[in-house]
Design a protein around this motif. Sequence first.
Motif, short mmCIF file in Angstrom:
data_model
loop_
_atom_site.label_atom_id
_atom_site.label_comp_id
_atom_site.label_asym_id
_atom_site.label_seq_id
_atom_site.Cartn_x
_atom_site.Cartn_y
_atom_site.Cartn_z
N SER A 82 0.85 -1.17 0.00
CA SER A 82 0.00 0.00 0.00
C SER A 82 0.89 1.23 0.00
CB SER A 82 -0.93 0.01 1.22
OG SER A 82 -1.76 1.16 1.22
N LYS A 121 -9.65 -4.26 -1.76
CA LYS A 121 -10.47 -3.19 -1.17
C LYS A 121 -10.54 -3.37 0.35
CE LYS A 121 -14.95 -0.88 -1.67
NZ LYS A 121 -15.38 -0.89 -0.27
N ALA A 124 -7.18 -2.42 1.91
CA ALA A 124 -7.01 -0.97 2.05
C ALA A 124 -7.78 -0.44 3.26
CB ALA A 124 -7.48 -0.26 0.77
N GLU A 125 -8.99 -0.94 3.44
CA GLU A 125 -9.79 -0.51 4.59
C GLU A 125 -9.16 -0.97 5.90
OE1 GLU A 125 -13.49 -2.25 3.52
OE2 GLU A 125 -14.04 -0.65 2.11
N LYS A 128 -6.42 1.23 6.68
CA LYS A 128 -6.86 2.63 6.78
C LYS A 128 -6.13 3.50 5.77
CE LYS A 128 -8.18 2.15 11.63
NZ LYS A 128 -8.02 2.64 13.03
N GLN A 129 -6.01 2.93 4.54
CA GLN A 129 -5.38 3.64 3.43
C GLN A 129 -6.36 3.71 2.26
OE1 GLN A 129 -2.48 5.15 3.62
NE2 GLN A 129 -1.88 4.31 5.61
N LYS A 130 -6.01 4.51 1.27
CA LYS A 130 -6.89 4.68 0.11
C LYS A 130 -6.54 3.72 -1.03
CE LYS A 130 -7.92 9.57 0.98
NZ LYS A 130 -7.87 10.95 0.42
N ASP A 131 -5.52 2.89 -0.85
CA ASP A 131 -5.12 2.00 -1.93
C ASP A 131 -4.51 0.73 -1.36
OD1 ASP A 131 -2.60 3.54 -1.23
OD2 ASP A 131 -1.83 2.03 -2.64
N LYS A 167 -9.04 4.03 -4.11
CA LYS A 167 -10.40 4.38 -3.68
C LYS A 167 -11.12 5.27 -4.68
CE LYS A 167 -13.03 6.16 0.25
NZ LYS A 167 -12.94 6.72 1.63
N ASP A 168 -10.49 6.32 -5.16
CA ASP A 168 -11.16 7.29 -6.04
C ASP A 168 -11.08 6.92 -7.52
OD1 ASP A 168 -11.78 8.82 -3.80
OD2 ASP A 168 -9.88 9.94 -3.92
#
Length: 302
Positions: A82, A121, A124-125, A128-131, A167-168
Amino acid sequence: MMTRKINLPPKKERHKLFGSVEPGLKLKPTEKEHMPDLQNAKMDFLFTIDSVGISNVKHPIMLKSDLNPKQQTTIASFKMTSKISHDSKGTNMSRFTEQLEKYRQNGGFTPSIKSLFDFTKELAERLKQKDASIEIKFPWFYERKGPSSELIGLNHAEATITVSYVKDVGFTSSASLTCAVTTLCPCSKEISEYSAHNQRGYVTMNVEFTEDYNEEKDWKAVLLNAAESNASAMIHPVLKRPDEKMVTETAYENPRFVEDMVRLVAADLYELDFVQAFTVECRNEESIHLHDAIASLSYRKD
């Protein structure tokens, strides 16, 4: 060989003999909530890190295949990473293996594109990261019959699946397969009065899947066919004399340079509607030279 009698001291004394000492006074906390968490420290650490995590994690997986054996178990090597921003000290390494263990306890790890989307996914959760990204490398086994005797043996190819989640942005997925083939030298065939030298070639195909790839077609079997069907001949685990005659004659009838191989395999990959981009490499272990012959090409459809 030593023959003298040895008077062994007790095991604890033996440990002391080889350097063990009594435990020292322990003053630091033993409860997690009271321990300092250096990895989660927040301040300016200068640079964002593109990729941090763990690699070379050996883990059993279950595979599905369009070729026999249709279901099989194998050992995979995992890499999970990550990104972390400049204001984070580090990542939580244990959470990577916790995520892997969760899947093992829920019936085992069967890597499909869909399951890896879910995995990255969730990872990442958990971090606690976006990727998050995952790469899995494993040997894939498949049956191969002798062309005349039809005696069966197992061949294997080296496979890799890579999935990334942002995430985005969403998901990206790709795969790689390396398999062995036979190639016969066209130049040798052309200039010699008889015979031609051949060699074992290794074809590596790296493909980027389209967003709508649903695995209705087994990518492993499709890529294997792209390599083997364009080679001079296939590699066989079991060959009787009638088989060997057919294989060597087939190779003689289909001479291939490494340049020919990458172009022919690329043509097959170009026709696959679930492949967005690809790279093809061929490496021949030359039988009459000390060097290898290599070629590669890349193509993107969009």
